[in-house]
Design an enzyme around this catalytic site. Structure first.
Site, PDB file in Angstrom:
ATOM      1  N   ALA A  13       9.035 -47.837  42.084  1.00 39.13           N
ATOM      2  CA  ALA A  13       8.238 -46.756  41.492  1.00 39.13           C
ATOM      3  C   ALA A  13       8.846 -46.460  40.111  1.00 39.13           C
ATOM      4  O   ALA A  13       9.590 -47.290  39.579  1.00 39.13           O
ATOM      5  CB  ALA A  13       8.246 -45.552  42.427  1.00 39.13           C
ATOM      6  N   VAL A  14       8.598 -45.297  39.551  1.00 35.02           N
ATOM      7  CA  VAL A  14       9.020 -45.074  38.149  1.00 35.02           C
ATOM      8  C   VAL A  14      10.502 -45.358  37.904  1.00 35.02           C
ATOM      9  O   VAL A  14      10.872 -45.996  36.907  1.00 35.02           O
ATOM     10  CB  VAL A  14       8.690 -43.640  37.644  1.00 35.02           C
ATOM     11  CG1 VAL A  14       7.213 -43.463  37.417  1.00 35.02           C
ATOM     12  CG2 VAL A  14       9.220 -42.576  38.578  1.00 35.02           C
ATOM     13  N   ASN A  34       9.545 -54.490  46.479  1.00 32.94           N
ATOM     14  CA  ASN A  34       8.984 -53.176  46.813  1.00 32.94           C
ATOM     15  C   ASN A  34       8.233 -53.312  48.122  1.00 32.94           C
ATOM     16  O   ASN A  34       7.722 -54.388  48.435  1.00 32.94           O
ATOM     17  CB  ASN A  34       8.029 -52.722  45.702  1.00 32.94           C
ATOM     18  CG  ASN A  34       7.637 -51.250  45.854  1.00 32.94           C
ATOM     19  OD1 ASN A  34       8.476 -50.363  45.664  1.00 32.94           O
ATOM     20  ND2 ASN A  34       6.382 -50.997  46.205  1.00 32.94           N
ATOM     21  N   VAL A  76      14.267 -45.682  46.436  1.00 33.48           N
ATOM     22  CA  VAL A  76      13.050 -45.215  47.116  1.00 33.48           C
ATOM     23  C   VAL A  76      13.148 -43.716  47.396  1.00 33.48           C
ATOM     24  O   VAL A  76      14.172 -43.080  47.139  1.00 33.48           O
ATOM     25  CB  VAL A  76      12.795 -45.985  48.444  1.00 33.48           C
ATOM     26  CG1 VAL A  76      12.658 -47.479  48.181  1.00 33.48           C
ATOM     27  CG2 VAL A  76      13.881 -45.712  49.473  1.00 33.48           C
ATOM     28  N   LYS A  77      12.079 -43.181  47.912  1.00 32.39           N
ATOM     29  CA  LYS A  77      12.030 -41.763  48.277  1.00 32.39           C
ATOM     30  C   LYS A  77      13.229 -41.446  49.169  1.00 32.39           C
ATOM     31  O   LYS A  77      13.520 -42.198  50.097  1.00 32.39           O
ATOM     32  CB  LYS A  77      10.722 -41.527  49.039  1.00 32.39           C
ATOM     33  CG  LYS A  77      10.085 -40.192  48.798  1.00 32.39           C
ATOM     34  CD  LYS A  77       8.743 -40.094  49.487  1.00 32.39           C
ATOM     35  CE  LYS A  77       7.569 -40.432  48.594  1.00 32.39           C
ATOM     36  NZ  LYS A  77       7.412 -39.620  47.394  1.00 32.39           N
ATOM     37  N   ASN A 104      17.900 -39.684  45.203  1.00 33.35           N
ATOM     38  CA  ASN A 104      18.525 -38.348  45.292  1.00 33.35           C
ATOM     39  C   ASN A 104      18.841 -38.029  46.747  1.00 33.35           C
ATOM     40  O   ASN A 104      18.268 -37.101  47.330  1.00 33.35           O
ATOM     41  CB  ASN A 104      17.579 -37.291  44.714  1.00 33.35           C
ATOM     42  CG  ASN A 104      17.719 -37.162  43.215  1.00 33.35           C
ATOM     43  OD1 ASN A 104      18.766 -37.456  42.648  1.00 33.35           O
ATOM     44  ND2 ASN A 104      16.659 -36.703  42.559  1.00 33.35           N
ATOM     45  N   SER A 130      20.634 -39.953  36.818  1.00 33.92           N
ATOM     46  CA  SER A 130      19.827 -38.926  36.159  1.00 33.92           C
ATOM     47  C   SER A 130      19.329 -39.411  34.813  1.00 33.92           C
ATOM     48  O   SER A 130      19.995 -40.179  34.136  1.00 33.92           O
ATOM     49  CB  SER A 130      20.606 -37.626  35.982  1.00 33.92           C
ATOM     50  OG  SER A 130      19.748 -36.667  35.377  1.00 33.92           O
ATOM     51  N   GLY A 132      15.593 -39.370  34.482  1.00 30.51           N
ATOM     52  CA  GLY A 132      14.159 -39.551  34.667  1.00 30.51           C
ATOM     53  C   GLY A 132      13.742 -40.963  34.288  1.00 30.51           C
ATOM     54  O   GLY A 132      14.566 -41.879  34.156  1.00 30.51           O
ATOM     55  N   LYS A 184      25.748 -35.507  41.807  1.00 25.21           N
ATOM     56  CA  LYS A 184      24.355 -35.532  41.326  1.00 25.21           C
ATOM     57  C   LYS A 184      23.604 -34.296  41.820  1.00 25.21           C
ATOM     58  O   LYS A 184      22.802 -33.707  41.103  1.00 25.21           O
ATOM     59  CB  LYS A 184      23.640 -36.817  41.786  1.00 25.21           C
ATOM     60  CG  LYS A 184      22.145 -36.845  41.460  1.00 25.21           C
ATOM     61  CD  LYS A 184      21.864 -36.921  39.971  1.00 25.21           C
ATOM     62  CE  LYS A 184      20.513 -36.426  39.501  1.00 25.21           C
ATOM     63  NZ  LYS A 184      19.327 -37.034  39.990  1.00 25.21           N
ATOM     64  N   HIS A 187      24.649 -31.480  39.692  1.00 28.51           N
ATOM     65  CA  HIS A 187      23.981 -31.696  38.398  1.00 28.51           C
ATOM     66  C   HIS A 187      22.564 -31.124  38.454  1.00 28.51           C
ATOM     67  O   HIS A 187      22.125 -30.405  37.550  1.00 28.51           O
ATOM     68  CB  HIS A 187      23.941 -33.201  38.085  1.00 28.51           C
ATOM     69  CG  HIS A 187      22.965 -33.598  37.018  1.00 28.51           C
ATOM     70  ND1 HIS A 187      21.596 -33.645  37.239  1.00 28.51           N
ATOM     71  CD2 HIS A 187      23.137 -33.937  35.719  1.00 28.51           C
ATOM     72  CE1 HIS A 187      20.983 -34.004  36.127  1.00 28.51           C
ATOM     73  NE2 HIS A 187      21.895 -34.194  35.188  1.00 28.51           N
ATOM     74  N   ASN A 188      21.847 -31.419  39.528  1.00 31.52           N
ATOM     75  CA  ASN A 188      20.476 -30.926  39.650  1.00 31.52           C
ATOM     76  C   ASN A 188      20.438 -29.406  39.813  1.00 31.52           C
ATOM     77  O   ASN A 188      19.544 -28.746  39.304  1.00 31.52           O
ATOM     78  CB  ASN A 188      19.760 -31.608  40.817  1.00 31.52           C
ATOM     79  CG  ASN A 188      19.248 -32.985  40.444  1.00 31.52           C
ATOM     80  OD1 ASN A 188      19.762 -33.614  39.525  1.00 31.52           O
ATOM     81  ND2 ASN A 188      18.251 -33.475  41.153  1.00 31.52           N
ATOM     82  N   GLU A 191      20.794 -28.109  36.555  1.00 28.10           N
ATOM     83  CA  GLU A 191      19.495 -28.355  35.890  1.00 28.10           C
ATOM     84  C   GLU A 191      18.518 -27.201  36.215  1.00 28.10           C
ATOM     85  O   GLU A 191      17.834 -26.693  35.331  1.00 28.10           O
ATOM     86  CB  GLU A 191      18.960 -29.694  36.404  1.00 28.10           C
ATOM     87  CG  GLU A 191      17.604 -30.137  35.918  1.00 28.10           C
ATOM     88  CD  GLU A 191      17.224 -31.497  36.573  1.00 28.10           C
ATOM     89  OE1 GLU A 191      17.992 -32.465  36.427  1.00 28.10           O
ATOM     90  OE2 GLU A 191      16.164 -31.563  37.221  1.00 28.10           O
ATOM     91  N   HIS A 454      37.611  -5.203  62.130  1.00 29.39           N
ATOM     92  CA  HIS A 454      37.758  -6.527  61.521  1.00 29.39           C
ATOM     93  C   HIS A 454      39.048  -6.669  60.703  1.00 29.39           C
ATOM     94  O   HIS A 454      39.295  -7.747  60.179  1.00 29.39           O
ATOM     95  CB  HIS A 454      36.536  -6.835  60.645  1.00 29.39           C
ATOM     96  CG  HIS A 454      35.282  -7.013  61.438  1.00 29.39           C
ATOM     97  ND1 HIS A 454      35.136  -7.985  62.405  1.00 29.39           N
ATOM     98  CD2 HIS A 454      34.115  -6.315  61.446  1.00 29.39           C
ATOM     99  CE1 HIS A 454      33.936  -7.893  62.955  1.00 29.39           C
ATOM    100  NE2 HIS A 454      33.305  -6.882  62.396  1.00 29.39           N
TER     101      HIS A 454
END
Ligand SMILES: NC(=O)C1=CN([C@@H]2O[C@H](COP(=O)(O)OP(=O)(O)OC[C@H]3O[C@@H](n4cnc5c(N)ncnc54)[C@H](OP(=O)(O)O)[C@@H]3O)[C@@H](O)[C@H]2O)C=CC1
Ligand SMILES: O=C(CO)[C@H](O)[C@H](O)COP(=O)(O)O
Length: 478
Positions: A13-14, A34, A76-77, A104, A130, A132, A184, A187-188, A191, A454
């Site tokens: 994919a992308v 794929n 992949v996903k 991810n 990372s 995109g 990662k 990082h997100n 983001e 406590h």
């Protein structure tokens, strides 16, 4: 089928497609595969001139086309699909082959997968990527974890295709097992915070200046020439000046105001809660997305909740813009400081030995949070690798201190004028909390001891104590 490919990519994919093209453009022979063959065919048809691709329709042929020890990148996903692909690969792999998951993935899944493959004599590398679509093609930031010995052969290839800043690759070995995917994930999370802070700055300018999106886009363009220079500020300037072709309106004004998420921000917050690390900026950013998508609640709120906010009367527009810029910078430093605290805590708990300065270095280029000020973070950790609080580094303490009054003005004016700034406000509260001489946590300890025995500790002597609240109120050692 001759095993001539130097690396394989499955999942086109992308991200996978562009990573495969990036490898090919750097002179590597790339086996490509794929689940549905159409994507493999179109990659070779559209971009075959990028380099040497070896397409395969079946997993068996794909694996057989790669030279041993094989290096296979899965793109992949995340989740079930990654496990499905691993299970499909396993029967065809041989001892010493390296399977690299560039999706991810949630880091506990990576740890589980590495153990499973290690038992079969295979190496598994959880690798954060990372940047995109464009970064994958032209140079992403790459965060590989897993066995260090895998990096000896894999590292040079990954460094080759990664982004470079001042000639330094934005790729390094992060640490064992889940460390790469953990970093990662954070990082997100950062983001999310960065994006929310930018969105709040935009909203403040919109309300305070009564300006339109394009005018604010110009302000972001100017900001991008200074300390705030970053990919996210740059694309914000672009997005805000984009006009919707259908309506002729500012594009941002025709987009539904409900922010979605795939999960990495949520995982970051969940993990921080487990570690007990306050990442308030990231958490508020994640919850702000949730609030934006809380449709029935927002409808009820709009209908029933009064607005007492007056018209925002900004007299000195330039001063206001500068205040928002300083508040944005300070809040951003807090978000990064908190994210790096989380990395330190997880690294200590799992024995990953993550070098935070190296993480800031590999985030300087290629990734979504790439920014000029990451150089300053790298320098801070070079000054002190064990820095307990990034915001306390002399450079950041000074620059945030100089913007403190502006930050307070922005947050208080936002509150008075009814503009929600969860990330700006919580970051300022964190700043004041972490620098406080004494916090009201003492009262919470006393309350806990009152209703649940406590126990508490005292400021004036060692030990743990309990007061007989429902009796004679004597204190004794607990
Ligand atoms: N998009 C982005 O900006 C970024 C994405 N990532 C991560 O990279 C990975 C790939 O992302 P992206 O390129 O956007 O693609 P997607 O996340 O949209 O995933 C699509 C790919 O997954 C394959 N796939 C889905 N289910 C299965 C399955 N059960 N078995 C085998 N293959 C399956 C699809 O094959 P098919 O064509 O046959 O449907 C396709 O190749 C993801 O983990 C994502 O989180 C990381 C950084 C940035
Ligand atoms: O990994 C990325 C960049 O580094 C993706 O862009 C990220 O997954 C987007 O996340 P979300 O959909 O949750 O906003």
């Amino acid at each position: 089928m001759s095993a001539r490919a130097q690396i394989g990519v499955t999942g086109l994919a992308v991200m996978g497609r562009n990573l495969a093209r990036n490898f090919a453009r750097h002179g590597y022979t790339v086996a490509v595969h794929n689940r549905s063959y159409a994507k493999t065919e179109s990659l070779v048809a559209d971009h075959g001139t990028d380099g040497d691709f070896v397409p395969s329709e079946s997993t068996a042929d794909f694996v057989a086309s790669i030279a041993r020890p094989r290096k296979i990148v899965i793109m992949v996903k995340a989740g079930g699909p990654t496990d499905a692909v691993i299970d499909e690969l396993i029967p065809h792999l041989e001892e010493g082959d390296v399977v690299i998951d560039g999706g991810n993935a949630h880091f506990p899944d990576t740890i589980r997968r590495e153990r499973k493959l290690a038992d079969l004599g295979l190496h598994f590398v959880g690798m954060g990527v990372s940047g995109g679509e464009e970064g994958a093609l032209n140079g992403p930031s790459i965060m590989p974890g897993g066995p260090k010995e895998s990096y000896a052969t894999l590292g040079p290839i990954l460094e080759d295709i990664s982004a470079k800043v001042d000639g330094v690759p934005c790729c390094t070995w992060v640490g064992p097992d889940g460390a790469g995917h953990f970093v990662k994930m954070v990082h997100n999370g950062i983001e999310y915070a960065d994006m929310q802070l930018i969105a709040e700055a935009y909203d403040l300018l919109r309300h305070g200046l009564d300006a339109d999106a394009a005018e604010i886009g110009k302000i972001f363009e100017e900001w991008n020439a200074g300390d705030l220079e970053s990919f996210l500020i740059e694309i914000t300037a672009d997005v805000l000046q984009h006009v919707d072709a259908e309506t002729g309106k500012a594009f941002v004004d025709v987009v539904l105001d409900q922010a979605e998420q795939k999960g990495t921000g949520r995982w970051t917050v969940q993990n921080a809660l487990d570690l007990g690390v306050p990442i308030t900026g990231i958490a508020e950013a994640t919850f702000a997305r949730a609030l934006s998508g809380s449709v029935p609640q927002r409808e009820a709120g709009r209908a029933a909740l009064a607005s007492d906010a007056g018209t925002w009367d900004v007299t000195d527009r330039d001063a206001f813009v500068e205040d928002v810029r300083l508040a944005l910078y300070a809040s951003k430093v807090v978000a990064y400081s908190q994210g790096f605290d989380q990395i330190a805590a997880a690294s200590a708990e799992s024995g990953w030995g993550i070098d935070r300065g190296a993480m800031a270095r590999i985030w300087r280029g290629g990734c979504i949070i790439r920014a000029k000020f990451l150089n300053r973070i790298t320098e801070a950790y070079e000054r002190d690798a064990d820095l307990p609080l990034l915001i306390a580094d002399p450079y950041f303490a000074d620059i945030v201190g100089k913007g403190l009054q502006a930050w307070r003005r922005v947050v208080s004016q936002a509150a008075l004028n009814g503009v929600p700034t969860p990330a700006f406000s919580s970051s300022l509260a964190y700043y004041d909390g972490v620098r406080a001489e004494r916090l009201p946590a003492a009262l919470i300890q006393a309350q806990r001891d009152f209703f649940g025995a406590h126990t508490y500790r005292r400021v004036d002597k060692d030990g743990t104590f309990h007061t007989e609240w429902s009796g004679d109120r004597t204190e004794h050692d607990a």
